[in-house]
Each structure stands twice: as C-alpha cells, then as structure tokens.
Write a protein that holds these residues in place. Structure first.
Motif, PDB file in Angstrom:
ATOM      1  N   GLY A  44      41.822  12.112  10.838  1.00  0.00           N
ATOM      2  CA  GLY A  44      42.763  13.184  10.534  1.00  0.00           C
ATOM      3  C   GLY A  44      42.169  14.573  10.617  1.00  0.00           C
ATOM      4  O   GLY A  44      42.911  15.568  10.542  1.00  0.00           O
ATOM      5  N   ALA A  45      40.847  14.684  10.773  1.00  0.00           N
ATOM      6  CA  ALA A  45      40.225  16.009  10.898  1.00  0.00           C
ATOM      7  C   ALA A  45      40.595  16.623  12.245  1.00  0.00           C
ATOM      8  O   ALA A  45      40.606  15.938  13.283  1.00  0.00           O
ATOM      9  N   VAL A  46      40.886  17.912  12.245  1.00  0.00           N
ATOM     10  CA  VAL A  46      41.303  18.594  13.470  1.00  0.00           C
ATOM     11  C   VAL A  46      40.069  18.936  14.306  1.00  0.00           C
ATOM     12  O   VAL A  46      39.130  19.575  13.821  1.00  0.00           O
ATOM     13  N   GLN A  47      40.082  18.500  15.557  1.00  0.00           N
ATOM     14  CA  GLN A  47      38.948  18.712  16.454  1.00  0.00           C
ATOM     15  C   GLN A  47      39.279  19.770  17.511  1.00  0.00           C
ATOM     16  O   GLN A  47      40.438  20.092  17.764  1.00  0.00           O
ATOM     17  N   ASN A  48      38.228  20.307  18.110  1.00  0.00           N
ATOM     18  CA  ASN A  48      38.367  21.251  19.221  1.00  0.00           C
ATOM     19  C   ASN A  48      37.568  20.681  20.390  1.00  0.00           C
ATOM     20  O   ASN A  48      36.373  20.395  20.243  1.00  0.00           O
ATOM     21  N   TYR A  68      34.503  20.341  15.180  1.00  0.00           N
ATOM     22  CA  TYR A  68      35.639  20.708  14.345  1.00  0.00           C
ATOM     23  C   TYR A  68      36.269  22.012  14.838  1.00  0.00           C
ATOM     24  O   TYR A  68      35.573  22.922  15.308  1.00  0.00           O
ATOM     25  N   LEU A  69      37.587  22.085  14.690  1.00  0.00           N
ATOM     26  CA  LEU A  69      38.300  23.331  14.972  1.00  0.00           C
ATOM     27  C   LEU A  69      38.214  24.238  13.755  1.00  0.00           C
ATOM     28  O   LEU A  69      38.587  23.840  12.641  1.00  0.00           O
ATOM     29  N   LYS A  71      38.797  28.596  12.623  1.00  0.00           N
ATOM     30  CA  LYS A  71      39.403  29.845  13.071  1.00  0.00           C
ATOM     31  C   LYS A  71      38.493  31.017  12.734  1.00  0.00           C
ATOM     32  O   LYS A  71      37.811  31.031  11.707  1.00  0.00           O
ATOM     33  N   ASN A  84      40.691  30.240  17.986  1.00  0.00           N
ATOM     34  CA  ASN A  84      40.186  28.894  17.755  1.00  0.00           C
ATOM     35  C   ASN A  84      38.738  28.788  18.227  1.00  0.00           C
ATOM     36  O   ASN A  84      38.439  28.967  19.410  1.00  0.00           O
ATOM     37  N   SER A  86      34.734  26.651  17.380  1.00  0.00           N
ATOM     38  CA  SER A  86      34.238  25.278  17.170  1.00  0.00           C
ATOM     39  C   SER A  86      33.070  25.263  16.194  1.00  0.00           C
ATOM     40  O   SER A  86      32.319  26.242  16.085  1.00  0.00           O
ATOM     41  N   GLU A 221      37.875  22.826   2.990  1.00  0.00           N
ATOM     42  CA  GLU A 221      38.871  23.196   4.005  1.00  0.00           C
ATOM     43  C   GLU A 221      38.953  24.708   4.211  1.00  0.00           C
ATOM     44  O   GLU A 221      39.010  25.486   3.253  1.00  0.00           O
TER      45      GLU A 221
END
Length: 488
Positions: A44-48, A68-69, A71, A84, A86, A221
């Motif tokens: 579920g972790a947002v990746q880039n 990981y993504l 900002k 975005n 990384s 987070e």
C-alpha cells in the motif's frame, strides 16, 4: 582577551555542556565490516518509478530498494507547486556499491550532492554506479533536475533495536500503521521504535515527558505538520526516522540525530527550536518548504530564550526561505537572549527566496527585543543556490511578525565559510540604531569562488571596504567587523 578568543572559549564551553546530555544515547558498537540491510516497502505504500535503485556488497548480489514517492516544493514566480520526488534508504557497514537507473529517458548529466563528498560515479547508459564507504544522505540528480531527484539515505547499521515485548517500548514493525486520532502521545520513559519498512500515519507528540526516545528507520507519513513534536520535555532522543518536521519547544536536553525532514506545504519548517536549551542536531538532512532550522525566543505557549543549540555534520536544502534563521520571535515585555549557538560542518545545497526580508543562507535577524550573541558558523560549504543572500545579519523591526526591534547581535564568528556560485545577491549586515547594533563580527577564511576575502587581500584597492570584495553591504550601526585569515 580578544573578542575572537572569547567567542571561541564560549563556543567550546557550549560544546562541553552538550556532553552532559549526549551521553543519554546508546554507546555505539565498533563498526562491523561489510553488512548490508534493506527494507521492503509495506503493502500500500506509494512508489515512484522514476528511478530503479539497487545496492550490493562488493561484487555480491544486487538487492532492490523501494523508491518511495515524496513531495517537494517548487517556487514558480510567486506561487508554489508540489513536485513528485523520490526517496530510498538502506543500512550498511564497510563498503557498498550503488546502482541508480533513470527510467524516464537518457542521462546526459548526473550529479551526486553534497558536492563536498566528492563521490565519483560511472555512467553507463541510463545507470549511475558509485561506491560508498561511510553513511551519507545524498541527492542524486539527473539532467540538472533538482525536483524529480532521488533522495538516497545510506545509514549506518543500527546498534540498538529494542525488544518489542518490553512494556516501555511502543514497537511498529514493517507495515502501514494508523495512529488513532492522528496523534501518538508518548509518556515518560517510553521508547517508540519504527522499524525499517514501517510507515506511521500520525504525529508523535512528546509533551511534559522525560527520558523518551524515538528510534528506527521507518517513515512518519509526509503530511502537513505530521512529524515529531517535543514540548515541555527533558532528555529526549530522536534518531534515524524520516518525517516532515521535528519541532522542539520549551524543552531541555534534546538530541536529534540522523533524522531526515522533507516538507512540501506552506510554512513547512523543518527543525524549529523555541525557548529551549541544550539541543543537539547531528547528521540531519533537511529539505523544507520554509526555514530548514530556526532558533526563536518566546512564541505562543513557549516562553524564554535559547542557550546551547548546536547543529553539526548536516545537510540543508531550503526550497523556500532560510537554511538557517535565528531571532525573529521573542518577548518584548520580557526580552529574551539567544546565545551559544553553533553551526558546524554543514553543507547547504539550496536557498530560494524572492522576498528580500527573508533571504540569507546564514541569517541572524534580531527582532522582538531579542539579543543574539556568541554564535559560531564553522566549516560550512554553500553550493550555488537559486536565489537569495549568503549572509543576512540585521537588527530589525519586521512589523508583520514583531512588536519591537531586536536589542542587538554581537560576538559572531564565521570561520571557513565557502561559497561557489553566481546566484548570490548582495548580503546585508545592518543595525537598527545607535542603541540596537551589530557588533564584534569576525570572518575568518571566508572564501567566495576560490578567493579568500581578507582585510589584507592583495587584490583589494585601498579605497574599497573589504565587504565590497565579498559582495556584502555593511550599513550603519555596525561596529568592529573584520575579515581575516588564520595567518593574520
């Protein structure tokens, strides 16, 4: 005793006093050679997918890292745009080989910063190869792009992992964890541990507590004002975690080591210190959408000045505002003192600020009747930032934030400060009036684009001020400012 000797002695005394609370951290074991530890991303972790990052022990098997993504903030004109970027991390001891593949197109240029680390790399097609022999917090930049870059954190191997069954340990293993109500209140004597591969959704609050630790390799987070908040507490250690902010107010004996703070939102300061004493930042990485690190007097619920604050062995990147700022906020009815402040062995990667009132990589701005004194900047390397000033020392009255001018700035040493670049605008050193001065300021081995700035430099015409050679404006109500070398 001369002014500079007095400042050096005061700086040494502040470092000695810091030793009394540094010992609360675990004693580090002797480094074990050739270890490598990686942490899979939780489900579920947002990746880039801009980069593919791999690491290995010398000639060993390549191991994939999650990317990981995160900002970051980009100023365009007078507006701010989220970008975005990384992030990847791992632990190692000995030597490690790193492979970073750029997935978006050809690699024309590659840069690994801080530049002072002088990390050599090879470029083969879309992939950058390099080696590391000691921990480092890095920015990997392809084709000059600083916004869609890779923040790569190569940590030392942890020397202490608490027992999950210990009743005084709040343990978060790999995975995504929701904090009920969005805030984890940590009481005295507790240790919070975020394992590598853990993501904590919520803020960690240490308030009216003592003997508290927050440790690990996990991520808090990235969200507005979600990080670690230390308030009215004593004997606190924060080490190794990744977050947006790490705030210290009304507290004593605080150590923040190898913490990475990256923010993208409005007023996204990284590591504030308000009305606190004996605070040490060691090996931190700050990339922030406002000031990276600040020292203030009275503000809001916190009252009093600050004493014995040290930041060392760290990297600062201000996408907005100041890398280092001291002094804006205080207490006009009951004036505060901000003193014995040390900034040592620091790389500044960027500074971007269009408003002249808020420029300065190294900024002491005395407002609200604050007195700033006994400050040391030493071994600071400033890379070519986008827009702003190198130095800003002002006793001022900024009516937007202050209710009075500051009382003064005095006894400040800048030693071994270097800047290489072309984007710095004129630095400012100015007092307010005859009762609110800047005085006893000493620059030792100030180097700008390879040239040492000195009162006796051979290239200086006799009718020039030395500050003219540095690109500094020295205004009225400034006394006893000097530019020297070690040999003078």
């Amino acid at each position: 005793m001369t002014t500079i000797k007095r400042i050096i002695r005061l700086s040494l005394s502040s470092v000695i006093s810091l030793c009394f609370f540094i010992i609360i951290t675990p004693v580090r074991a002797e480094k074990i050679q050739n270890q490598l530890k990686t942490y899979p991303a939780p489900t579920g972790a947002v990746q880039n997918n801009d980069f593919t990052v791999q690491v290995r022990q010398p000639d060993g098997k390549w191991q994939d890292l999650p990317e990981y993504l995160i900002k970051v903030d980009r100023v365009v004109g007078t507006t701010h745009q989220e970008q975005n970027s990384s992030l990847a991390y791992f632990d190692f001891a000995g030597e490690v080989e790193v492979s970073v593949t750029y997935n978006k197109g050809p690699v024309n240029t590659a840069k690994i910063r801080p530049l002072s680390y002088d990390i050599k790399h090879q470029l083969k097609g879309h992939t950058i190869f390099f080696k590391l022999s000691k921990p480092a917090n890095l920015s990997i930049e392809v084709n000059g792009d600083i916004f869609h870059n890779l923040q790569l954190f190569a940590n030392c191997v942890e020397d202490f992992v608490p027992d999950p069954k210990d009743p005084n340990v709040i343990y978060y293993g790999p995975g995504i964890h929701e904090v009920p109500g969005g805030e984890l209140m940590v009481t005295s004597g507790k240790t919070v541990y975020l394992a590598g591969g853990a993501i904590l959704k919520g803020r960690i609050l240490i308030q009216h507590a003592w003997d508290v630790k927050v440790l690990g390799r996990g991520i808090i987070e990235q969200a507005p004002f979600r990080g670690v908040r230390i308030a009215f507490s004593k004997n606190v250690t924060i080490e190794g975690v990744i977050c947006s902010q790490c705030f210290t107010g009304g507290s004593e004996n605080v150590t923040i080591r190898n913490v990475k703070a990256i923010s993208y939102y409005k007023w996204g300061d990284g590591m504030n210190v308000v009305s606190s004493n004996n605070v040490l930042f060691d090996g931190v990485f700050n990339r922030n959408s406002d000031d990276c690190t600040t020292v203030y007097g009275t503000r809001g619920e916190f009252t009093g000045g600050c004493r014995n604050v040290t930041m060392q062995n760290s990297t600062l990147w201000a996408d907005v505002a100041h890398p280092i700022l001291v002094g804006t906020h205080g207490n006009t009815p009951k004036p505060d003192v901000l003193e014995q402040l040390n900034y040592i062995n620091i790389d500044i990667l960027d500074h971007m600020e269009m408003q002249y009132d808020y420029q300065g990589c190294l900024s002491l701005n005395a407002g609200d009747s604050n007195l700033i004194r006994n400050v040391r900047f030493e071994n600071i390397r400033i890379e070519d930032f986008r827009h702003g000033q190198l130095v800003n020392l002002r006793v001022f009255f900024n009516k937007k934030y202050c209710t009075s001018p500051g009382r003064g700035i005095e006894n400040v040493v800048f030693k071994n400060i270097s800047y290489n670049g072309n984007n710095a605008s004129t630095s400012i050193i100015a007092g307010y009036d005859d009762l609110h001065k800047v005085k006893n300021i000493c620059f030792v081995n100030l180097m700008i684009n390879g040239k040492v700035i000195s009162d006796h430099m051979p290239a200086k015409p006799g009718w020039y001020k030395t500050s003219d050679m540095a690109g500094f404006f020295v205004g009225e109500h400034v006394e006893n400012i000097s530019f020297t070398t070690n040999s003078q």
